[in-house]
Design an enzyme around this catalytic site. Structure first.
Site, PDB file in Angstrom:
ATOM      1  N   TRP A 107       0.890  -1.162   0.000  1.00 60.43           N
ATOM      2  CA  TRP A 107       0.000   0.000   0.000  1.00 60.43           C
ATOM      3  C   TRP A 107       0.922   1.204   0.000  1.00 60.43           C
ATOM      4  CZ3 TRP A 107      -1.148   4.018   3.592  1.00 60.43           C
ATOM      5  CH2 TRP A 107      -2.304   4.748   3.289  1.00 60.43           C
ATOM      6  N   LYS A 156     -19.593   3.279   4.273  1.00 63.71           N
ATOM      7  CA  LYS A 156     -19.607   2.029   3.498  1.00 63.71           C
ATOM      8  C   LYS A 156     -19.887   2.331   2.041  1.00 63.71           C
ATOM      9  CE  LYS A 156     -18.214   0.072   5.617  1.00 63.71           C
ATOM     10  NZ  LYS A 156     -17.482  -0.232   6.836  1.00 63.71           N
ATOM     11  N   LYS A 167      -6.942  -2.496   4.535  1.00 67.42           N
ATOM     12  CA  LYS A 167      -7.737  -2.811   5.720  1.00 67.42           C
ATOM     13  C   LYS A 167      -7.143  -2.229   6.994  1.00 67.42           C
ATOM     14  CE  LYS A 167     -10.784  -5.845   7.813  1.00 67.42           C
ATOM     15  NZ  LYS A 167     -11.947  -4.976   7.658  1.00 67.42           N
ATOM     16  N   GLY A 180       5.740  -0.237   7.015  1.00 72.09           N
ATOM     17  CA  GLY A 180       5.947   0.855   7.960  1.00 72.09           C
ATOM     18  C   GLY A 180       6.487   2.074   7.230  1.00 72.09           C
TER      19      GLY A 180
HETATM   20  C1  AGP Z   1     -13.931   0.713   7.380  1.00 75.62           C
HETATM   21  O1  AGP Z   1     -14.653   0.009   6.459  1.00 75.62           O
HETATM   22  C2  AGP Z   1     -12.482   0.816   7.113  1.00 75.62           C
HETATM   23  N1  AGP Z   1     -11.871  -0.436   6.906  1.00 75.62           N
HETATM   24  C3  AGP Z   1     -11.731   1.724   8.087  1.00 75.62           C
HETATM   25  O2  AGP Z   1     -12.463   2.903   8.288  1.00 75.62           O
HETATM   26  C4  AGP Z   1     -11.377   1.119   9.469  1.00 75.62           C
HETATM   27  O3  AGP Z   1     -12.524   0.984  10.245  1.00 75.62           O
HETATM   28  C5  AGP Z   1     -10.349   2.021  10.151  1.00 75.62           C
HETATM   29  O4  AGP Z   1      -9.190   2.083   9.362  1.00 75.62           O
HETATM   30  C6  AGP Z   1     -10.010   1.557  11.535  1.00 75.62           C
HETATM   31  O5  AGP Z   1      -9.506   0.249  11.532  1.00 75.62           O
HETATM   32  P1  AGP Z   1      -9.405  -0.584  12.880  1.00 75.62           P
HETATM   33  O6  AGP Z   1     -10.796  -0.838  13.341  1.00 75.62           O
HETATM   34  O7  AGP Z   1      -8.677  -1.840  12.483  1.00 75.62           O
HETATM   35  O8  AGP Z   1      -8.643   0.244  13.847  1.00 75.62           O
END
Ligand code: AGP
Length: 596
Positions: free
Chosen positions: A74, A473, A591, A101
């Site tokens: 990413w 979403k 993610k 990182g």
């Molecule tokens: C939501 O669909 C995303 N994947 C994103 O907003 C996510 O909730 C956010 O990056 C926080 O992630 P976490 O819950 O793993 O901390």
């Protein structure tokens, strides 16, 4: 961000094992992918921009090696090109490194190395690492010493894996980016996350910040920065490899939406005593909630908004904060419990916030899905939501899990007056969610509004976070404009955006004052010709003003906000599917955001 994997001990199968691992880590990034294999004195590196299939298409056959590392990216430094893909090599081509990182002092190091004659191929921060190692090797150091010396020069966050031609081992270091070892009888693995090797073993060792590891044919060792051996606990993973597959669904997101009844059952199991009207959260002991600060990002922030509202309505002063703001401008925290809400338990912004709290001596609780995650290990207390692995980038079942866990937390620490009704509603929640999934007409609704200019979501009270989540979403998987509003705020500005081409999704449950007021807002948008989709339990007359209705079963007000969200998940999913979007891997996203 990014996913890394390494393995030792699968000669003849190393490439397939590494690529398989990358397929399980693609949720962490999918801008490019690459592998490096050590084959005696040879080091083969193949990398390609695009998703993993692009790498597969150039891999061909005949790539041998007993030791391998891989990376799925990413992008943070430099665009997603072939040259910016990992692994990165030194000038000799004998050292290959993968990294998750950010190396914060990379520009200084790069200038220094450039002045000393090193030639760089990429725009990445990572590439300084193999060149630093190269210098140490040239000075006569062993690969292990060279690796340690290079890591000692780095500032920032890193999960690093390195291979050197002619040495049959993987060198590993961790600081502020997740890393876990997998221990099989015939092989040893490292990865950013367990699904990468779960098929081969359920025995894992979590690395901590500042730790190094070496993997070779004889096994593994973990040491500190001075090379002193560290005794590590071996943990057993409790979920199966199949849980990280699609089980016949077109997308992980749809599978995970449909897994919600089971996920919620797991969250509730053993914690609800319906006869006694009590909730037992043994893991929290006698934890008292005098004042609560909830820190989170994205979907988890919406869950934090929901959780804060629940706790406040039970009399506990509870306030949600964006984690990134909390970390840099923390409010006064005397006697507060800081709750980190994070599916992954690895989100850098949220970790920064909980660490800031710990630095000031404040007690912390992690509300997370991921056993063994950094947040779970660093926090004073942990409440697991038990949703099982979530692979789709869009969080679905874990949002429902977070909402449910907040209900348990509120019931255990500050029970509302109608605790028995709520406990009964929680008992029925998994089957109510199943009913929504079985009877939803969300796909037909998605069909009607495919060509809309924008999608708006409104809700009041506990339905406000649901409106925000519905919009998040929609935007993240459809790439369409979507916004969520507190229903009462509509008339203070956003109403100017409302037209006949902007459907408004209104969540209205119960027949109380909140429902009545939200229906007033529905009438306001209807008067501006906007189509209205009502998500409702049928207890009010909102249907009279709606063009479409998405029904949910009657439930407690707190659980109604879990059920209504399921309908909105389905609308977004089917809209994205009909638009042909990359649902599980939306553009520009990953993610787990492990950089600040
Ligand atoms: C939501 O669909 C995303 N994947 C994103 O907003 C996510 O909730 C956010 O990056 C926080 O992630 P976490 O819950 O793993 O901390």
């Amino acid at each position: 961000m990014c996913g890394i994997i390494g393995c030792v001990g699968r000669r003849g199968d190393t490439l397939d094992t590494v690529v398989h691992g990358l397929s399980k880590l693609e949720y962490r990034g999918y801008d490019s992918a690459g592998v490096a294999l050590v084959d005696g004195d040879d080091l083969h590196v193949v990398k390609k921009s695009g998703e993993l299939d692009a790498l597969r298409s150039v891999l061909g056959g005949g790539l041998e090696g007993s030791v391998g590392i891989g990376h799925t990216r990413w992008s943070t430094h430099g665009p997603p090109t072939d040259t910016n893909a990992h692994p990165h090599r030194d000038c000799t081509g004998d050292v290959a490194v993968v990294h998750n990182g950010i190396i914060e002092n990379y520009q200084t190091l790069r200038d220094e190395l450039g002045a000393a004659g090193h030639s760089f191929q990429s725009d990445t921060d990572t590439e300084v690492v193999p060149h630093l190692i190269e210098d140490e090797l040239a000075a006569g150091s062993s690969p292990e010493t060279a690796f340690r010396a290079a890591v000692a020069r780095l500032e920032g966050s890193y999960a690093l894996a390195c291979v050197v031609a002619g040495t049959e081992r993987v060198l590993v270091a961790r600081n502020d980016s997740p890393l876990v070892l997998g221990l099989a009888d015939d092989a040893t693995f490292l990865a950013s996350d367990v699904p990468a090797f779960r098929e081969f073993t359920d025995r894992v060792v979590y690395l901590e910040d500042g730790e190094f590891a070496e993997l070779d044919a004889d096994g593994w060792t973990v040491t500190d920065a001075d090379g002193v051996a560290i005794e590590k606990s071996v943990h057993t993973i409790e979920w199966d490899a199949e849980e990280t597959g699609k089980s016949g669904y077109d997308h992980f997101m749809l599978k995970e939406i449909h897994e919600q009844p089971r996920a919620l059952r797991q969250c509730l199991r053993g914690r609800v005593d319906e006869l006694g009207g009590r909730i037992t959260l043994e893991e929290l002991g006698e934890l008292a909630l005098d004042r609560v600060h909830l820190v989170a990002a994205g979907t988890s922030y919406h869950a934090a908004l929901y959780g804060a509202e629940l706790l406040r309505s039970s009399g506990v002063p509870a306030y949600p904060f964006f984690a990134h703001e909390y970390a840099t401008s923390p409010p006064p925290t005397e006697d507060a419990l800081v709750v980190g809400v994070s599916q992954s338990g690895e989100t850098a912004d949220t970790l920064a916030a909980t660490r800031e709290a710990q630095r000031r001596g404040v007690e912390t609780l992690a509300l997370t899905n991921t056993v063994g995650s950094t947040m779970a290990r660093e926090s004073d207390h942990v409440l697991y939501i038990r949703s099982g692995p979530e692979i789709g980038v869009a969080a679905t079942k874990t949002f429902a899990g977070q909402q449910t866990a907040f209900n348990l937390l509120a019931l255990a620490t500050a029970p509302p007056a109608d605790a028995r009704e709520l406990i009964a509603a929680l008992r029925d929640l998994p089957s109510d969610v199943q009913q929504v999934l079985d009877e939803s007409t969300a796909e037909a609704v998605a069909d009607v509004y495919l060509d809309s200019d924008a999608y708006f979501f409104i809700g009041r009270g506990l339905h406000y976070p649901v409106a925000l989540e519905g919009a998040l979403k929609m935007k993240e998987i459809t790439y369409e404009h979507a916004e969520g509003f507190a229903a009462g705020e509509l008339k203070h500005g956003p109403l100017a955006l409302v037209t006949a081409d902007t459907p408004v999704f209104a969540t209205v449950t119960g027949d109380g004052e909140q429902a009545r007021k939200t229906i007033g807002n529905v009438k306001e948008v209807e008067a501006r010709d906007a189509p209205v989709v009502a998500v409702t339990d049928g207890r009010s007359d909102v249907e009279r003003y709606a063009d479409h209705v998405l029904e949910i079963p009657e439930s407690h007000p707190r659980t109604a906000a879990i059920l209504s969200n399921v309908q909105l998940q389905l609308v977004s999913y089917y809209t994205a599917a009909k638009l042909g979007r990359s649902i599980d891997k939306p553009r520009n996203l990953a993610k787990s955001v492990t950089v600040e």
